[in-house]
Design a protein around this motif. Structure first.
Motif, PDB file in Angstrom:
ATOM      1  N   ARG A  82      -8.409  -1.732  18.579  1.00  0.00           N
ATOM      2  CA  ARG A  82      -7.560  -2.642  19.341  1.00  0.00           C
ATOM      3  C   ARG A  82      -6.103  -2.485  18.890  1.00  0.00           C
ATOM      4  O   ARG A  82      -5.190  -2.399  19.715  1.00  0.00           O
ATOM      5  N   HIS A  83      -5.894  -2.447  17.600  1.00  0.00           N
ATOM      6  CA  HIS A  83      -4.541  -2.241  17.071  1.00  0.00           C
ATOM      7  C   HIS A  83      -3.993  -0.883  17.493  1.00  0.00           C
ATOM      8  O   HIS A  83      -2.813  -0.769  17.896  1.00  0.00           O
ATOM      9  N   SER A  84      -4.828   0.152  17.422  1.00  0.00           N
ATOM     10  CA  SER A  84      -4.379   1.503  17.753  1.00  0.00           C
ATOM     11  C   SER A  84      -3.994   1.615  19.224  1.00  0.00           C
ATOM     12  O   SER A  84      -2.947   2.181  19.573  1.00  0.00           O
ATOM     13  N   VAL A  85      -4.845   1.076  20.106  1.00  0.00           N
ATOM     14  CA  VAL A  85      -4.559   1.143  21.540  1.00  0.00           C
ATOM     15  C   VAL A  85      -3.336   0.302  21.875  1.00  0.00           C
ATOM     16  O   VAL A  85      -2.486   0.714  22.680  1.00  0.00           O
ATOM     17  N   THR A  86      -3.219  -0.860  21.258  1.00  0.00           N
ATOM     18  CA  THR A  86      -2.048  -1.702  21.497  1.00  0.00           C
ATOM     19  C   THR A  86      -0.772  -0.979  21.090  1.00  0.00           C
ATOM     20  O   THR A  86       0.235  -0.994  21.814  1.00  0.00           O
ATOM     21  N   THR A  87      -0.801  -0.322  19.938  1.00  0.00           N
ATOM     22  CA  THR A  87       0.359   0.455  19.500  1.00  0.00           C
ATOM     23  C   THR A  87       0.685   1.548  20.508  1.00  0.00           C
ATOM     24  O   THR A  87       1.853   1.764  20.864  1.00  0.00           O
ATOM     25  N   GLY A  88      -0.352   2.243  20.996  1.00  0.00           N
ATOM     26  CA  GLY A  88      -0.130   3.317  21.954  1.00  0.00           C
ATOM     27  C   GLY A  88       0.465   2.833  23.264  1.00  0.00           C
ATOM     28  O   GLY A  88       1.415   3.432  23.791  1.00  0.00           O
ATOM     29  N   VAL A  89      -0.080   1.762  23.797  1.00  0.00           N
ATOM     30  CA  VAL A  89       0.423   1.233  25.070  1.00  0.00           C
ATOM     31  C   VAL A  89       1.862   0.753  24.912  1.00  0.00           C
ATOM     32  O   VAL A  89       2.721   0.983  25.776  1.00  0.00           O
ATOM     33  N   MET A  90       2.147   0.082  23.806  1.00  0.00           N
ATOM     34  CA  MET A  90       3.504  -0.405  23.586  1.00  0.00           C
ATOM     35  C   MET A  90       4.476   0.748  23.393  1.00  0.00           C
ATOM     36  O   MET A  90       5.615   0.714  23.888  1.00  0.00           O
ATOM     37  N   ALA A  91       4.053   1.796  22.681  1.00  0.00           N
ATOM     38  CA  ALA A  91       4.924   2.961  22.495  1.00  0.00           C
ATOM     39  C   ALA A  91       5.212   3.639  23.826  1.00  0.00           C
ATOM     40  O   ALA A  91       6.342   4.074  24.090  1.00  0.00           O
TER      41      ALA A  91
ATOM     42  N   ILE B 285       0.139  -7.455  28.156  1.00  0.00           N
ATOM     43  CA  ILE B 285      -0.723  -7.413  29.341  1.00  0.00           C
ATOM     44  C   ILE B 285      -1.265  -6.013  29.564  1.00  0.00           C
ATOM     45  O   ILE B 285      -2.456  -5.802  29.801  1.00  0.00           O
ATOM     46  N   ARG B 286      -0.384  -5.022  29.477  1.00  0.00           N
ATOM     47  CA  ARG B 286      -0.810  -3.632  29.633  1.00  0.00           C
ATOM     48  C   ARG B 286      -1.842  -3.253  28.573  1.00  0.00           C
ATOM     49  O   ARG B 286      -2.808  -2.543  28.857  1.00  0.00           O
ATOM     50  N   SER B 287      -1.620  -3.711  27.354  1.00  0.00           N
ATOM     51  CA  SER B 287      -2.536  -3.389  26.258  1.00  0.00           C
ATOM     52  C   SER B 287      -3.926  -3.948  26.518  1.00  0.00           C
ATOM     53  O   SER B 287      -4.933  -3.266  26.306  1.00  0.00           O
ATOM     54  N   GLU B 288      -3.984  -5.191  26.967  1.00  0.00           N
ATOM     55  CA  GLU B 288      -5.283  -5.812  27.237  1.00  0.00           C
ATOM     56  C   GLU B 288      -6.024  -5.054  28.328  1.00  0.00           C
ATOM     57  O   GLU B 288      -7.230  -4.823  28.234  1.00  0.00           O
ATOM     58  N   GLU B 289      -5.310  -4.647  29.381  1.00  0.00           N
ATOM     59  CA  GLU B 289      -5.941  -3.886  30.465  1.00  0.00           C
ATOM     60  C   GLU B 289      -6.484  -2.549  29.958  1.00  0.00           C
ATOM     61  O   GLU B 289      -7.585  -2.142  30.315  1.00  0.00           O
ATOM     62  N   THR B 290      -5.700  -1.892  29.121  1.00  0.00           N
ATOM     63  CA  THR B 290      -6.095  -0.577  28.629  1.00  0.00           C
ATOM     64  C   THR B 290      -7.230  -0.684  27.629  1.00  0.00           C
ATOM     65  O   THR B 290      -8.139   0.151  27.611  1.00  0.00           O
ATOM     66  N   MET B 291      -7.215  -1.711  26.795  1.00  0.00           N
ATOM     67  CA  MET B 291      -8.293  -1.891  25.825  1.00  0.00           C
ATOM     68  C   MET B 291      -9.624  -2.116  26.525  1.00  0.00           C
ATOM     69  O   MET B 291     -10.672  -1.669  26.057  1.00  0.00           O
ATOM     70  N   ASP B 292      -9.583  -2.812  27.654  1.00  0.00           N
ATOM     71  CA  ASP B 292     -10.819  -3.024  28.413  1.00  0.00           C
ATOM     72  C   ASP B 292     -11.419  -1.696  28.876  1.00  0.00           C
ATOM     73  O   ASP B 292     -12.624  -1.579  29.058  1.00  0.00           O
ATOM     74  N   MET B 293     -10.566  -0.692  29.058  1.00  0.00           N
ATOM     75  CA  MET B 293     -11.039   0.602  29.536  1.00  0.00           C
ATOM     76  C   MET B 293     -11.459   1.532  28.407  1.00  0.00           C
ATOM     77  O   MET B 293     -12.351   2.352  28.571  1.00  0.00           O
ATOM     78  N   ILE B 294     -10.802   1.421  27.266  1.00  0.00           N
ATOM     79  CA  ILE B 294     -11.072   2.345  26.173  1.00  0.00           C
ATOM     80  C   ILE B 294     -12.049   1.775  25.164  1.00  0.00           C
ATOM     81  O   ILE B 294     -13.003   2.431  24.763  1.00  0.00           O
ATOM     82  N   ILE B 295     -11.830   0.521  24.750  1.00  0.00           N
ATOM     83  CA  ILE B 295     -12.645  -0.051  23.686  1.00  0.00           C
ATOM     84  C   ILE B 295     -13.941  -0.649  24.209  1.00  0.00           C
ATOM     85  O   ILE B 295     -15.010  -0.380  23.682  1.00  0.00           O
ATOM     86  N   ALA B 296     -13.871  -1.443  25.270  1.00  0.00           N
ATOM     87  CA  ALA B 296     -15.059  -2.157  25.757  1.00  0.00           C
ATOM     88  C   ALA B 296     -16.211  -1.221  26.110  1.00  0.00           C
ATOM     89  O   ALA B 296     -17.361  -1.483  25.736  1.00  0.00           O
ATOM     90  N   PRO B 297     -15.979  -0.094  26.818  1.00  0.00           N
ATOM     91  CA  PRO B 297     -17.103   0.788  27.144  1.00  0.00           C
ATOM     92  C   PRO B 297     -17.762   1.343  25.899  1.00  0.00           C
ATOM     93  O   PRO B 297     -18.972   1.462  25.817  1.00  0.00           O
ATOM     94  N   ALA B 298     -16.949   1.685  24.886  1.00  0.00           N
ATOM     95  CA  ALA B 298     -17.519   2.232  23.659  1.00  0.00           C
ATOM     96  C   ALA B 298     -18.355   1.191  22.943  1.00  0.00           C
ATOM     97  O   ALA B 298     -19.406   1.472  22.401  1.00  0.00           O
ATOM     98  N   ARG B 299     -17.859  -0.060  22.938  1.00  0.00           N
ATOM     99  CA  ARG B 299     -18.591  -1.118  22.257  1.00  0.00           C
ATOM    100  C   ARG B 299     -19.913  -1.379  22.936  1.00  0.00           C
ATOM    101  O   ARG B 299     -20.945  -1.585  22.303  1.00  0.00           O
ATOM    102  N   ARG B 300     -19.912  -1.341  24.285  1.00  0.00           N
ATOM    103  CA  ARG B 300     -21.171  -1.556  24.997  1.00  0.00           C
ATOM    104  C   ARG B 300     -22.153  -0.417  24.753  1.00  0.00           C
ATOM    105  O   ARG B 300     -23.343  -0.628  24.625  1.00  0.00           O
ATOM    106  N   ALA B 301     -21.607   0.793  24.629  1.00  0.00           N
ATOM    107  CA  ALA B 301     -22.476   1.956  24.422  1.00  0.00           C
ATOM    108  C   ALA B 301     -23.156   1.906  23.067  1.00  0.00           C
ATOM    109  O   ALA B 301     -24.241   2.418  22.876  1.00  0.00           O
ATOM    110  N   GLN B 302     -22.474   1.245  22.090  1.00  0.00           N
ATOM    111  CA  GLN B 302     -23.041   1.176  20.751  1.00  0.00           C
ATOM    112  C   GLN B 302     -23.987  -0.019  20.592  1.00  0.00           C
ATOM    113  O   GLN B 302     -24.694  -0.122  19.598  1.00  0.00           O
ATOM    114  N   ALA B 303     -23.969  -0.917  21.561  1.00  0.00           N
ATOM    115  CA  ALA B 303     -24.773  -2.149  21.427  1.00  0.00           C
ATOM    116  C   ALA B 303     -26.260  -1.841  21.586  1.00  0.00           C
ATOM    117  O   ALA B 303     -26.647  -0.890  22.223  1.00  0.00           O
TER     118      ALA B 303
END
Length: 260
Positions: free
Chosen positions: A83-92, A242-260
């Motif tokens: 989450r921190h990494s993606v947020t940093t990327g989107v903000m950059a 806002i952009r970070s939250e949208e992007t995290m839903d695409m990058i982090i959430a699918p991975a988390r569901r795949a590991q569940a």
């Protein structure tokens, strides 16, 4: 093979072999973050729009989540880390757009990958890592100095070597190695400064700081290099979050569901 050796067709073919990455990248390319007016439905079109090299780097950023597994929860919460990494990327990337930086997608990936040296140390030196984390008490701003004292090197050094071993461009290597101290950057001072500012804002957002509090840790050289003022960045924080939250839903959430 260097990044310049990849053709549109070759990159699209490589991505197609992984259904999960294919789906996630198409969702990402079609998100507001990339601002495409017409829906992108094929990977080859995505490569054409973004560029083979940048899409390859995006693939590497998403695939990195699979590489670093098995790190004990006591060392790092991986969801929070990404989450921190993606947020940093989107903000950059957002800051790069405001600076009219060419190929701002680069900054998204640089931000996502900037702190991977931490994970390498956690995996390679778990006992020493526990000692370091105990000393720092979760204060990321003293982490590198503590690592240097105990190990003789720090996660920025390791991150830069990882980027080099992955044959990523020198700009990625400098961002990984100097994002905590942008004044020490060499050829890619602007990229390093943008990620440095983005990281500070992302850190503050993660712990619930006010906008003014987010900006206290930014090195003065980063303001000089980018030409941004405190007011400039403050005005962008809401949009970046806002952009970070949208992007995290695409990058982090699918991975988390795949590991569940």
């Amino acid at each position: 093979m260097g990044t310049s050796d990849y053709s549109v067709v070759e990159v699209a073919d490589i991505i197609t072999q992984d259904a999960d990455i294919s789906a996630r990248l198409l969702r990402l390319v079609n998100s507001p973050l990339f601002g495409q007016r017409a829906k992108v439905e094929t990977l080859s079109r995505a490569v054409t729009l973004i560029g083979a090299n940048e899409l390859r780097n995006l693939v590497m950023a998403t695939a990195a989540q699979r590489t670093f597994t098995g790190i004990p929860e006591e060392m790092v919460n991986m969801t929070d880390f990404w989450r921190h990494s993606v947020t940093t990327g989107v903000m950059a990337k957002t800051l790069a757009e405001q600076s009219n930086v060419l190929h701002s997608e680069r900054l998204l990936v640089m931000g996502v990958l900037h702190d991977l040296g931490r994970l390498v140390i956690y995996l390679s030196l778990p006992d020493e890592s526990r000692d370091i984390l105990h000393i720092t008490g979760g204060d990321t701003w003293i982490l590198a100095d503590t690592e240097q004292e105990i190990l003789g090197f720090n996660h920025l050094d390791v991150g830069a070597e990882l980027m080099r071993s992955w044959h990523l461009p020198e700009s990625f290597i400098e961002v990984a190695g100097f994002h905590n101290a942008p004044a020490n950057a060499k050829e890619y001072r602007l990229e390093v400064a943008l990620v440095h500012i983005a990281k500070a804002v992302a850190n503050g957002h993660m712990v619930g700081l006010s906008v003014d509090e987010m900006l206290w840790a930014i090195d003065p050289s980063a303001w000089d290099t980018t030409g941004f003022s405190h007011q400039d960045v403050s005005a962008l924080v809401t949009e970046m979050i806002i952009r970070s939250e949208e992007t995290m839903d695409m990058i982090i959430a699918p991975a988390r569901r795949a590991q569940a």
